[in-house]
Write a protein that holds these residues in place. Structure first.
Motif, short mmCIF file in Angstrom:
data_model
loop_
_atom_site.label_atom_id
_atom_site.label_comp_id
_atom_site.label_asym_id
_atom_site.label_seq_id
_atom_site.Cartn_x
_atom_site.Cartn_y
_atom_site.Cartn_z
N SER A 115 64.04 31.42 23.41
CA SER A 115 64.80 32.67 23.41
C SER A 115 64.34 33.53 22.25
O SER A 115 63.38 33.20 21.57
CB SER A 115 66.30 32.37 23.26
N PRO A 144 70.49 28.09 24.50
CA PRO A 144 70.77 29.17 25.44
C PRO A 144 71.17 28.73 26.85
O PRO A 144 71.63 29.55 27.63
CB PRO A 144 69.44 29.94 25.50
N THR A 149 73.98 32.93 20.78
CA THR A 149 74.37 34.32 20.57
C THR A 149 75.21 34.51 19.30
O THR A 149 75.54 35.64 18.94
CB THR A 149 75.17 34.84 21.78
#
Length: 167
Positions: A92, A14, A68
């Motif tokens: 995350s 991330p 993502t």
């Protein structure tokens, strides 16, 4: 007699451009994590951040799969197979799926689960279908807001597995 080191995989994917909250969270705690006695850290990171994490004294596994990406959970599971850590720390909301061992998962906000109408159906589907089941199975879940510890859908049967951290 030598004590075996606890081998920990840090999902540092991330970090990306380093400007959002989860990236700052990882960057601020990484020097403290690597300083913990009895641990050996490996960071799964983007190529641009390999030198940074190596400079902290971590081993690295470079990956181009962003956190993502829809493939991020499977990518992290593949990295687990390669590294064979004793535990995986995911700062995350992206868990390894399927997990190849104990995970510590961080949920920064549970409003996606508590107020699904405020988010896109795709975000809700991801949280309900990927993140929530992983949080229930995780060895430990860290939440940085009270919404996580108050959510009955997240709280595991053992309340000691959910820890709220002040941010």
């Amino acid at each position: 007699r030598r004590t075996a080191l606890l081998r920990i995989l840090l999902d540092a994917r991330p970090v990306g451009d380093g400007r959002h909250g989860i990236a700052r969270y990882i960057l601020s705690m990484a020097p403290h994590l690597v300083a913990a006695e009895g641990t050996e850290w490996t960071a799964a990171c983007a190529p641009a951040w390999e030198a940074h994490f190596r400079g902290l004294g971590m081993r690295t596994v470079v990956t181009s799969v962003a956190f993502t990406s829809p493939l991020a959970p499977v990518s992290l599971a593949r990295i687990q197979c390669e590294v064979k850590p004793d535990v995986t720390f995911s700062p995350s909301f992206v868990p390894a799926v399927p997990s190849r061992g104990p995970q510590v998962l961080t949920l920064h906000d549970a409003t996606h689960l508590m107020r699904p109408g405020d988010y896109s159906p795709l975000v809700g589907l991801y949280y309900r279908g990927v993140t929530l089941p992983a949080a229930r199975r995780a060895r430990s879940t860290i939440s940085s807001t009270t919404t996580c510890s108050r959510s009955p859908s997240i709280s595991p049967k053992s309340p000691t597995r959910v820890a709220s951290a002040a941010t």
